[in-house]
Design a protein around this motif. Sequence first.
Motif, short mmCIF file in Angstrom:
data_model
loop_
_atom_site.label_atom_id
_atom_site.label_comp_id
_atom_site.label_asym_id
_atom_site.label_seq_id
_atom_site.Cartn_x
_atom_site.Cartn_y
_atom_site.Cartn_z
N VAL A 1 2.74 -12.08 16.75
CA VAL A 1 2.39 -11.89 15.34
C VAL A 1 2.52 -10.42 14.98
N GLN A 2 3.15 -10.17 13.83
CA GLN A 2 3.24 -8.81 13.31
C GLN A 2 2.49 -8.75 11.98
N LEU A 3 1.63 -7.74 11.85
CA LEU A 3 0.83 -7.56 10.65
C LEU A 3 1.45 -6.45 9.81
N GLN A 4 1.83 -6.81 8.58
CA GLN A 4 2.53 -5.87 7.71
C GLN A 4 1.70 -5.64 6.46
N ALA A 5 1.03 -4.50 6.41
CA ALA A 5 0.20 -4.14 5.26
C ALA A 5 1.01 -3.31 4.28
N SER A 6 0.72 -3.51 2.99
CA SER A 6 1.43 -2.77 1.95
C SER A 6 0.53 -2.64 0.73
N GLY A 7 0.97 -1.80 -0.21
CA GLY A 7 0.27 -1.66 -1.48
C GLY A 7 -0.53 -0.38 -1.64
N GLY A 8 -0.62 0.41 -0.59
CA GLY A 8 -1.38 1.65 -0.69
C GLY A 8 -0.64 2.72 -1.47
N GLY A 9 -1.29 3.86 -1.62
CA GLY A 9 -0.69 4.98 -2.33
C GLY A 9 -1.74 5.96 -2.77
N LEU A 10 -1.35 6.82 -3.69
CA LEU A 10 -2.26 7.81 -4.26
C LEU A 10 -2.84 7.25 -5.54
N VAL A 11 -4.14 7.26 -5.66
CA VAL A 11 -4.82 6.73 -6.84
C VAL A 11 -5.94 7.66 -7.22
#
Length: 116
Positions: A1-11
Amino acid sequence: VQLQASGGGLVQPGGSVRLSCRASGSILSVFRGNDMGWYRQAPGKQRDLVAQITSSGDTYSANSVKGRFTISRDNSKRTVYLQMNSLKPEDTAVYYCNKDKPHWPWGQGTQVTVSS
């Protein structure tokens, strides 16, 4: 299983962001049957559980994010989400998702930086 997180950034402080994490390579029944959590790790600190959602949909949030962060999941997409509102500078960290122990291999996470 590979966990791929996304959606972060500077806020900016007070802003919102939605994180996604997909468990690729996971059999649907395996993903659906596991409790899933979002964790975060700030520089020089340990990785802590932020929010968790059980296989039946019950949720838990750490006191530091209660009322601001909401965890959800879409089993058909093998994806877990974290809606983060009213962000504070102390929320700055790398965010990871994983199942309850024993964990799958950790992914690279997604960086969230809260700063003006």
